[in-house]
Enzyme design. Structure first.
Site, PDB file in Angstrom:
ATOM      1  N   LYS A  25       0.795  -1.030  -0.162  1.00  7.91           N
ATOM      2  CA  LYS A  25       0.098  -0.021  -0.040  1.00  7.91           C
ATOM      3  C   LYS A  25       0.751   1.000  -0.072  1.00  7.91           C
ATOM      4  CE  LYS A  25      -3.828  -0.363   2.408  1.00  7.91           C
ATOM      5  NZ  LYS A  25      -4.532  -0.404   3.820  1.00  7.91           N
ATOM      6  N   ARG A  94      -3.284   3.010   8.473  1.00 10.52           N
ATOM      7  CA  ARG A  94      -3.605   1.809   7.997  1.00 10.52           C
ATOM      8  C   ARG A  94      -2.278   0.838   7.842  1.00 10.52           C
ATOM      9  NH1 ARG A  94      -8.190   2.662   4.167  1.00 10.52           N
ATOM     10  NH2 ARG A  94      -8.655   4.859   4.388  1.00 10.52           N
ATOM     11  N   GLY A 103      -8.044  -6.936   4.764  1.00 13.47           N
ATOM     12  CA  GLY A 103      -8.915  -7.174   6.064  1.00 13.47           C
ATOM     13  C   GLY A 103      -8.017  -7.800   7.060  1.00 13.47           C
ATOM     14  N   MET A 105      -5.353  -7.188   8.968  1.00 10.17           N
ATOM     15  CA  MET A 105      -4.808  -6.389   9.812  1.00 10.17           C
ATOM     16  C   MET A 105      -5.452  -4.999  10.251  1.00 10.17           C
ATOM     17  SD  MET A 105      -0.663  -6.877   9.398  1.00 10.17           S
ATOM     18  CE  MET A 105      -0.808  -6.370   7.687  1.00 10.17           C
ATOM     19  N   ARG A 338      -3.365  -0.918  -5.863  1.00 10.20           N
ATOM     20  CA  ARG A 338      -2.682  -2.016  -6.139  1.00 10.20           C
ATOM     21  C   ARG A 338      -3.086  -2.653  -7.135  1.00 10.20           C
ATOM     22  NH1 ARG A 338      -6.058  -4.879  -1.365  1.00 10.20           N
ATOM     23  NH2 ARG A 338      -8.020  -4.923  -2.484  1.00 10.20           N
ATOM     24  N   ARG A 629       6.496 -49.601 -15.221  1.00  9.96           N
ATOM     25  CA  ARG A 629       7.490 -50.007 -13.917  1.00  9.96           C
ATOM     26  C   ARG A 629       7.024 -51.423 -13.658  1.00  9.96           C
ATOM     27  NH1 ARG A 629       6.741 -47.145  -8.666  1.00  9.96           N
ATOM     28  NH2 ARG A 629       4.607 -48.169  -8.561  1.00  9.96           N
ATOM     29  N   GLU A 758      14.778 -43.448  -6.094  1.00  9.84           N
ATOM     30  CA  GLU A 758      13.754 -43.110  -5.071  1.00  9.84           C
ATOM     31  C   GLU A 758      14.364 -43.480  -3.863  1.00  9.84           C
ATOM     32  OE1 GLU A 758       9.932 -45.138  -5.763  1.00  9.84           O
ATOM     33  OE2 GLU A 758      10.933 -46.812  -6.577  1.00  9.84           O
ATOM     34  N   SER A 777      14.153 -42.242 -13.517  1.00  9.54           N
ATOM     35  CA  SER A 777      13.057 -41.320 -13.055  1.00  9.54           C
ATOM     36  C   SER A 777      12.960 -41.381 -11.766  1.00  9.54           C
ATOM     37  CB  SER A 777      11.604 -42.194 -13.428  1.00  9.54           C
ATOM     38  OG  SER A 777      10.456 -41.572 -13.374  1.00  9.54           O
ATOM     39  N   THR A 780       9.983 -39.242  -6.367  1.00  8.55           N
ATOM     40  CA  THR A 780      10.041 -38.362  -5.278  1.00  8.55           C
ATOM     41  C   THR A 780       9.307 -38.618  -3.813  1.00  8.55           C
ATOM     42  OG1 THR A 780       8.584 -36.585  -6.471  1.00  8.55           O
ATOM     43  CG2 THR A 780      10.870 -36.296  -6.342  1.00  8.55           C
ATOM     44  N   ASP A 782       8.939 -41.811  -2.742  1.00  6.94           N
ATOM     45  CA  ASP A 782       9.696 -42.454  -2.015  1.00  6.94           C
ATOM     46  C   ASP A 782      10.999 -41.819  -1.660  1.00  6.94           C
ATOM     47  OD1 ASP A 782       8.687 -45.329  -1.325  1.00  6.94           O
ATOM     48  OD2 ASP A 782       8.357 -45.629  -3.325  1.00  6.94           O
ATOM     49  N   CYS A 845       8.397 -38.695 -11.463  1.00  8.04           N
ATOM     50  CA  CYS A 845       6.974 -39.000 -11.581  1.00  8.04           C
ATOM     51  C   CYS A 845       6.545 -39.358 -10.199  1.00  8.04           C
ATOM     52  CB  CYS A 845       7.138 -40.692 -12.515  1.00  8.04           C
ATOM     53  SG  CYS A 845       7.881 -41.927 -11.288  1.00  8.04           S
ATOM     54  N   TYR A 865      11.487 -34.239 -18.306  1.00 11.35           N
ATOM     55  CA  TYR A 865      10.316 -34.235 -17.997  1.00 11.35           C
ATOM     56  C   TYR A 865       9.593 -34.269 -16.737  1.00 11.35           C
ATOM     57  CZ  TYR A 865      10.196 -39.213 -17.506  1.00 11.35           C
ATOM     58  OH  TYR A 865      10.367 -40.643 -17.074  1.00 11.35           O
TER      59      TYR A 865
HETATM   60  C1  PEP Z   1       7.545 -42.652  -6.037  1.00  8.80           C
HETATM   61  O1  PEP Z   1       7.887 -43.176  -5.312  1.00  8.80           O
HETATM   62  O2  PEP Z   1       7.565 -41.432  -6.226  1.00  8.80           O
HETATM   63  C2  PEP Z   1       6.582 -43.162  -7.050  1.00  8.80           C
HETATM   64  C3  PEP Z   1       6.288 -42.723  -8.006  1.00  8.80           C
HETATM   65  O3  PEP Z   1       6.316 -44.509  -6.849  1.00  8.80           O
HETATM   66  P1  PEP Z   1       5.193 -44.834  -5.893  1.00  8.80           P
HETATM   67  O4  PEP Z   1       4.474 -43.669  -5.570  1.00  8.80           O
HETATM   68  O5  PEP Z   1       4.396 -46.014  -6.710  1.00  8.80           O
HETATM   69  O6  PEP Z   1       5.969 -45.573  -4.697  1.00  8.80           O
HETATM   70 MG    MG Z   2       8.059 -45.327  -5.357  1.00  8.89          MG
END
Ligand code: PEP
Ligand code: MG
Length: 895
Positions: A25, A94, A103, A105, A338, A629, A758, A777, A780, A782, A845, A865
């Site tokens: 502001k 203000r 709204g 504060m 703003r 997989r 993983e 791949s 994320t 695990d 993935c 990807y």
């Molecule tokens: C993972 O671990 O990110 C994964 C894609 O495998 P899952 O979720 O099937 O264990």
């Molecule tokens: Mg996994």
């Protein structure tokens, strides 16, 4: 020596680039002052001063002197003195943080009024009633905000006066009544705090500034920040500005104006105006405002001038702007501006139009929309038939469709949401205290207030469905019901459907249909302003993004849908889902097999089924990569529950031999920590024939598709590898089977064989693993579990809420990649692997593949990807495009 910190800036000293110091502001006021717009003069106390106060409990010692100096300047500019007995200068105080927190504060108006100056103001303005109305507001606001008096006490006193006078609104209370009311308010303050309302203007000002600092840590503000991911340590700036008055009669008023419609994005000036009213009346929705277009007739000059200023601001900021303005006796003042909040629909349309108008580039237009907004637009809408009579009509304040049980207060909405029940919060109007309920509810419905009321502004910001000003409804929170104009009574717990796009409310649950945008995305084409804007933004994102976007899909149907939504392949086909349902018996037979022959028989029965699965998916994704997989979860997941089996056997007069064998198997295979047990590649290496069967099914499906004239691109992925040795063994077995099928069919089979990364050990030894892998791949899900050492299923249900509340987690690491920990492992592994094989394909993935912030990280980490659930694909494409642009301009704000 370093320069001493400066804690106070006059508006003329700042600019919009100083939002971190002056708040949004303050920076806006400074910028407008610089542009020559009619801004009442004033000054800003910086966020740095607030930080010192929050850290030490004391204002910085220099603040008092600097503020006094700035005030003296302001007094000189206005030719009046704060709170002087004759013609006093009054100021507003203000809050204004770096990020807008509407709204959340405190604001205190009319600082400088006291028993003497109220008369001076009455004389100078010739408006005795307005002067007393301002004074009683000050005592009320100051009493509540600064001195901590329960606001209901003031409201009850006003209500009593109204009742006595038979007045429907505060507006009808005359001067005499307001004088009495002010005295009552002062009595309330004295009784509740043991202290008199302070008469000294300087004391009022200092305490008001402190109250704004304190409001940074108020409950509402903290809840809002957590939700919006605004850091807790930014602090708020405080703006002190000369008051101008919209309540000086018919030639005065106050309003909110937007350069375009913030709900739909439609071009043209838009807003609300409240004649003869002051300050927060419009935002508070206390009285029903007029559409801004009516100002044209009431005060054509002010209207035209306002239009000019709005155009100046939009051209300057190159975006939708909103302003708060006041007309004081025909003179227009701009109080705040703003870059305006907007609905998802408006965001896309405005970005598209600004691009078409040549105001912004295609890249910039893409930075103005987000994947989260796109996802919101893909949600279904109600399928309303001509015969569906709404219970009521109101203002369509925030679009979308929601069904839920009616609740009448915030606490009930929160309680039911915790039990998993969708709700619709129904109020006469909302206040910031309703925030937890608004977050918990699916939709907000109010019987008063307009498109800029609290309910509307907050709901839009959250992307919640909202209908306001449904005045046919009589809401009775005490009796926990509302009544329609035709006498229908709806009680707490009854189901209603709220259509935030049409502005209607219906009894019962209306059927939902897909949104136009959702449909257009699946078809890749569509008409209508919004659809065209969305498709245009996506087309641009597709043209600039470096990241490819694939889908996680396990069935041909999902694959077809994913392809329609823009998937460039399948990044993860989980094969275990194919072992469920009727096939469970075959899996059981495989597990119970006493010898190789029996096991081979069971596997042979599974083989054609798997082959059919893969054939369908390869066909749906013909020409595009499909990463399959091999089976990952522990096999006992396919067996019955141990306790259930044991109970069944104990209760049977003639125990079933099959059940007996099953129970033995279940007990044999029981694991304390199955997520860290016999799963992933370990399973493939430990259960003879299992991996070979899956690889053969894939190979035969590929051959079948080739023979049918297709272009199958299957890739085989080995899960949960911790050391390159595991991958080497799995790879050898895979290659053996591929060679076997190739020889049998006379078809060369050169399928890429890769692995999931993983486990932390896999990431840390990525250079070695890369030597045996054709692609990586990142799993994320695990990787997050094993890096943090916590089980997602257990932790999310138990201590996650506590961790989020305590700020240990800003967001769940399972939703948004933990860049410092898990993200570093990903980055390390990519870099290490690319040193071995610069062309190694890498993707992600896990769930993070569809999360906007994580996508930006994966882009920067150099992955090829991301792969996500089909419905998240459009948002992922958009964010991948935004990430590419942010990379070149480095100005993205993904929050
Ligand atoms: C993972 O671990 O990110 C994964 C894609 O495998 P899952 O979720 O099937 O264990
Ligand atoms: Mg996994």
């Amino acid at each position: 020596m370093s320069k001493p910190t400066k804690y106070v800036y006059e508006f003329a000293e700042g600019s919009r680039t100083m939002a971190a110091l002056l708040g949004g502001k303050g920076a806006g006021l400074a910028e407008m002052t610089g542009l020559g717009l009619p801004v009442p003069p004033g000054f800003t106390v910086t966020t740095e001063a607030c930080k010192v106060y929050l850290a030490t409990g004391q204002e910085p010692p220099e603040l008092g002197v600097e503020a006094a100096h700035a005030l003296a300047g302001l007094e000189r500019a206005m030719g009046r003195t704060l709170g002087a007995p004759e013609d006093p200068l009054l100021v507003s105080v203000r809050s204004g943080a770096r990020f807008s927190m509407p709204g959340m504060m405190e604001t205190i108006l009319d600082i400088g009024l006291n028993d003497e100056s109220v008369t001076g103001l009455a004389k100078a303005s010739g408006q005795e009633r307005a002067a007393w109305d301002s004074y009683r507001r000050l005592v009320q606001m100051f009493g509540r905000t600064v001195m901590g008096v329960d606001g209901d006490l003031f409201e009850a006193a006003i209500a009593a006066h109204r009742a006595r006078r038979g007045a429907a609104t505060d507006h009808e209370l005359d001067t005499g009544e307001l004088v009495l009311l002010t005295e009552e308010f002062k009595d309330i303050v004295r009784k509740e705090t043991g202290e008199d309302f302070p008469q000294d203007p300087a004391e009022q000002l200092a305490r008001a500034i402190r109250a704004v600092f304190d409001s940074w840590n108020g409950e509402r503000a903290r809840v809002y920040r957590r939700r919006e991911h605004i850091p807790d340590d930014l602090g708020t700036a405080v703006n002190i500005q000369a008051m101008v008055f919209g309540n000086l009669g018919d030639d005065s008023g106050t309003g909110v104006a937007f350069t375009r419609d913030p709900a739909t994005g439609e071009r043209g000036m838009y807003g609300d105006y409240l004649p003869d009213a002051q300050g927060e009346d419009v935002v508070a929705g206390v009285r029903d405002a007029l559409p801004l277009s009516e100002l044209k007739a009431l005060d054509p000059r002010a209207y035209v001038e306002l239009g000019d200023h709005l155009r100046t601001l939009e051209a300057h900021y190159r975006d939708l702007c909103d302003v708060e303005f006041t007309v004081e006796r025909g003179r227009l003042w701009i109080l705040q501006t703003r870059v305006g909040k907007r609905t998802a629909e408006a965001a896309f349309r405005i970005a598209h139009d600004l691009r078409e108008e040549g105001t912004v580039t295609a890249d910039e237009a893409l930075t103005r929309v987000s994947g989260a907004e796109l996802t919101r637009l893909m949600f279904p809408r109600f399928d309303v038939k001509a015969t569906d009579q709404p219970l009521a009509h109101g203002v369509p304040a925030s679009p979308g469709a929601a069904v839920g049980a009616v609740v009448f207060d915030s606490a009930e909405a929160v309680r039911r949401a915790a039990a998993g029940e969708p709700t619709v919060l129904v109020r006469r109007e909302t206040t910031p205290d309703d925030l937890p309920g608004m977050i918990a509810a699916q939709a907000v419905l109010t019987s008063r207030g307009g498109k800029t009321s609290h309910a509307a502004v907050v709901a839009r910001g959250m992307g919640k469905v909202c209908v306001c000003d449904a005045e046919e409804l009589t809401v009775d929170p005490a009796a926990r019901r509302f009544t329609t104009s035709t006498g229908t009574v709806v009680r707490e717990g009854d189901t209603v459907s709220v259509d935030g796009t049409a502005g209607t409310v219906h009894l019962g649950a209306l059927p939902l249909t897909a949104s136009d945008v959702g449909r257009a995305l699946e078809r890749g084409t569509g008409t209508g302003a919004l659809t065209e804007a969305v498709l245009g933004a996506l087309a641009h994102a597709d043209s600039v993004r470096r990241l490819e976007v694939r889908a996680n899909a396990d069935t041909p149907e999902d694959a077809v849908r994913a392809r329609a939504l823009g998937a460039q392949g399948i990044g993860l086909c989980r094969t275990e889902h194919m072992f469920l349902g009727e096939r469970r018996a075959l899996v059981e037979a495989m597990i119970l097999a006493r010898d190789d022959t029996a096991r081979a028989q069971a596997l042979a029965a599974l083989l054609p089924l798997q082959r059919t699965d893969f054939t369908g998916i390869l066909q749906a994704m013909d020409g595009l990569p499909v990463t399959i997989r091999l089976i990952d979860p522990p096999l006992h997941e396919f067996l019955p529950d141990r306790t259930e089996l044991a109970v069944r056997l104990a209760g049977a007069t003639h125990p079933d031999l099959h059940d007996r064998q099953l129970l033995d198997a279940v007990e044999r295979m029981h694991e304390q920590n199955p997520m860290l047990g016999l799963r992933g590649v370990r399973l493939g290496l430990a259960v003879p024939g299992l991996m070979a069967m899956q690889v053969r099914a894939i190979a035969e499906a590929v051959v079948g598709r080739l023979r049918a004239g297709g272009q199958p691109h299957a890739e085989i992925m080995i899960p949960l590898v911790g050391t390159v040795e595991e991958l080497r063994l799995a790879r050898a077995e895979t290659e053996r089977v591929l060679a076997e099928v190739a020889a049998e069919t006379g078809t060369p089979l050169d399928l890429p064989i890769g692995t999931m990364i993983e486990l932390p050990r896999a990431a840390l030894t990525a250079a070695r693993i890369a030597k045996a892998a054709d692609f990586f791949s990142f799993g994320t899900n695990d990787l997050t579990q094993t890096t943090w050492g916590l089980s997602r299923d257990d932790a999310e249900a138990s201590f996650f809420p506590l961790y989020l509340e305590k700020g240990i987690f800003e967001t769940s690491p399972f939703e948004t990649i933990d860049q410092e920990g898990v993200g570093r492992l990903v980055q390390f592994a990519v870099t290490a692997a690319r040193e071995v094989d610069p062309h190694l394909e890498t993707g992600v993935c896990g769930e993070h593949g569809g999360d906007p912030q994580s996508i930006h990280f994966f882009h920067r980490a150099g992955l090829d990807y991301v792969s996500c659930s089909p419905f998240r694909l459009p948002a992922a494409r958009l964010e991948a495009g935004r990430a590419a642009i942010a990379d070149t301009t480095d100005t993205s704000d993904t929050r």
